[in-house]
Enzyme design. Sequence first.
Site, PDB file in Angstrom:
ATOM      1  N   VAL A   1     -16.199 -25.650  -2.562  1.00  0.00           N
ATOM      2  CA  VAL A   1     -14.927 -25.530  -2.756  1.00  0.00           C
ATOM      3  C   VAL A   1     -14.357 -25.521  -4.308  1.00  0.00           C
ATOM      4  O   VAL A   1     -14.895 -26.439  -4.884  1.00  0.00           O
ATOM      5  CB  VAL A   1     -13.958 -26.484  -1.978  1.00  0.00           C
TER       6      VAL A   1
ATOM      7  N   SER B   1     -15.001 -31.884  -7.968  1.00  0.00           N
ATOM      8  CA  SER B   1     -15.910 -32.911  -8.079  1.00  0.00           C
ATOM      9  C   SER B   1     -15.008 -34.122  -8.257  1.00  0.00           C
ATOM     10  O   SER B   1     -14.042 -33.945  -9.173  1.00  0.00           O
ATOM     11  CB  SER B   1     -16.967 -32.909  -9.150  1.00  0.00           C
TER      12      SER B   1
ATOM     13  N   HIS C   1     -13.822 -32.637  -0.007  1.00  0.00           N
ATOM     14  CA  HIS C   1     -14.050 -33.283   1.242  1.00  0.00           C
ATOM     15  C   HIS C   1     -13.207 -32.825   2.427  1.00  0.00           C
ATOM     16  O   HIS C   1     -13.618 -32.932   3.526  1.00  0.00           O
ATOM     17  CB  HIS C   1     -13.784 -34.578   0.880  1.00  0.00           C
TER      18      HIS C   1
ATOM     19  N   LYS D   1     -22.470 -28.070  -2.880  1.00  0.00           N
ATOM     20  CA  LYS D   1     -22.350 -28.225  -4.156  1.00  0.00           C
ATOM     21  C   LYS D   1     -23.451 -29.071  -4.799  1.00  0.00           C
ATOM     22  O   LYS D   1     -23.960 -29.006  -5.816  1.00  0.00           O
ATOM     23  CB  LYS D   1     -20.833 -28.848  -4.665  1.00  0.00           C
TER      24      LYS D   1
END
Length: 277
Positions: free
Chosen positions: A173, A182, A34, A146
């Site tokens: 990432v 995640s 994020h 993702k």
Amino acid sequence: MEVVRDRSALRIARADLPGPVGFVPTLGAIHAGHESLLRRARDENASVVASLFVNPLQFRPGEDFERYPRDEPGDLERFAAAGADVVFAPDVSAVYPSGFTTSVDVGPLGAVLEGSVRPGHFRGVATVVTILFGLVRPDRAYFGQKDGQQAIIVERLVRDLALFVEVVVCPTVREPDGLALSSRNVHLTPEERRAAPVLVRALSRVDEAYRSGERDAERLRQLIREEIASEPLASLEYASVADRETLQELQVVDRGALVSLAVRFPSTRLIDCLPLA
Ligand code: PAF
């Protein structure tokens, strides 16, 4: 950084922001993935709005809505450090006021892959994203690669409903061993965590085969199945090599593809994907 909790407070805060405005919608549990979206939004826009809302509409009964990681104070610190100007952190009634009945149906794109395992999931995502876009009125919105199917669906939603938001899809990432970041990784036991890079290994095998000239989509899907079968803690939910526009399974990869997979471990399920150019 200003934290606002309801629609009218957001509208007032938004009115004061210089444009262009970049928007990063999140479910919270903020991690470096994020933060990379927030940094990109910060670099490319005069103002940055983020949202922190665990959207019940995109979880089915029995999914992990209740145990989805929540840490609002920690998330707000991370938003501030990454340069957000405004954070929208509503409760459910501020997003879905009483009497709310409208939803956004994304059609066949929402019925395959994640949508086949989680029916209604993308209706929930598209509905909340449409509400958030309506409230924030961003010039650009940032999503992670993702969740490749989600990014494709949001791009289509924006196009179909003429929402006039530029959708920016940012690279996944990864941890040093390749595991995609995640929020759900926190649920993995130490043993499962050691096993989890099997997802990226499967994608790497597909990537290598594709770079060596393999264009038979079924053979590429088979490489994923083989790799996941080599890891006893992992069970494959789906392996897909699909068209990037329609998300229909391909026979031949002649115009690029989205390669994606979902894997269930005893304590949680993980997804990952790789766009082939
Ligand atoms: O990817 C997510 O975090 C969520 O699906 C989103 C886009 C914030 C909508 O709730």
